[in-house]
Design a protein around this motif. Structure first.
Motif, short mmCIF file in Angstrom:
data_model
loop_
_atom_site.label_atom_id
_atom_site.label_comp_id
_atom_site.label_asym_id
_atom_site.label_seq_id
_atom_site.Cartn_x
_atom_site.Cartn_y
_atom_site.Cartn_z
N SER A 53 -11.87 2.17 14.28
CA SER A 53 -11.27 0.84 14.13
C SER A 53 -12.10 -0.21 14.87
O SER A 53 -12.31 -1.32 14.37
N SER A 79 -14.81 0.17 6.02
CA SER A 79 -13.57 0.27 5.23
C SER A 79 -13.39 1.67 4.66
O SER A 79 -12.27 2.20 4.65
N THR A 82 -12.53 4.01 7.69
CA THR A 82 -11.23 3.67 8.27
C THR A 82 -10.10 4.06 7.32
O THR A 82 -9.08 4.60 7.75
N HIS A 83 -10.29 3.83 6.04
CA HIS A 83 -9.29 4.26 5.06
C HIS A 83 -9.11 5.77 5.12
O HIS A 83 -8.00 6.29 5.12
N ALA A 87 -5.58 6.12 6.74
CA ALA A 87 -4.63 6.23 5.63
C ALA A 87 -4.46 7.66 5.14
O ALA A 87 -3.35 8.08 4.82
#
Length: 135
Positions: A53, A79, A82-83, A87
């Motif tokens: 992050s 991105s 991090t995804h 997620a």
């Protein structure tokens, strides 16, 4: 006297290099102590989520011209990673114990220790040739 931007980049890259070295140590300790690749997320996941992050700063570095990388490539890398880590792995508990988490975190940790060490030494203007070579 060094520019403030160089000192900042030295601090940022050193922080990331040390953080990824700690995560690598945790991952390897977990492997050696349990003889299993499961438990990687439990042992190192929080630190890796934080480090990944924090890497958003690299997008900002490119956007303000602090580094020549630009914005697009750091944004895509940040991105995607991090995804994946927030997620998918963090968000789906069933995934956290799968072997691919160990493999991914191990590869990221090794690669990032090398990369951030290279950047930090480059800020000092004295990067050892062996780090440049393995990078």
């Amino acid at each position: 006297m060094a520019r403030i931007s160089t000192l900042y980049l030295l601090a940022y890259n050193s922080f990331q290099a040390i953080g990824w070295a700690v995560s690598l140590t945790i991952i390897l300790f977990n492997l050696l102590s349990t003889s299993s690749v499961t438990g990687t997320f439990t042992s190192a996941g929080t630190l890796i989520c934080f480090l990944q992050s924090a890497a958003f700063l690299e997008v900002i570095h490119g956007a303000i011209g602090l580094v020549p990388s630009g914005v697009l490539l750091p944004m895509l890398q940040w991105s995607g990673r991090t995804h994946f880590v927030l997620a998918i792995v963090r968000g789906i508990p069933e995934v956290q114990e799968l072997p691919f988490v160990f493999i991914t975190f191990l590869a990221w940790s090794i690669g990032e220790v090398i990369r951030y060490s290279h950047y930090a030494f480059s800020c000092l203007g004295n990067c050892p040739s062996w780090i440049t070579y393995i990078r």
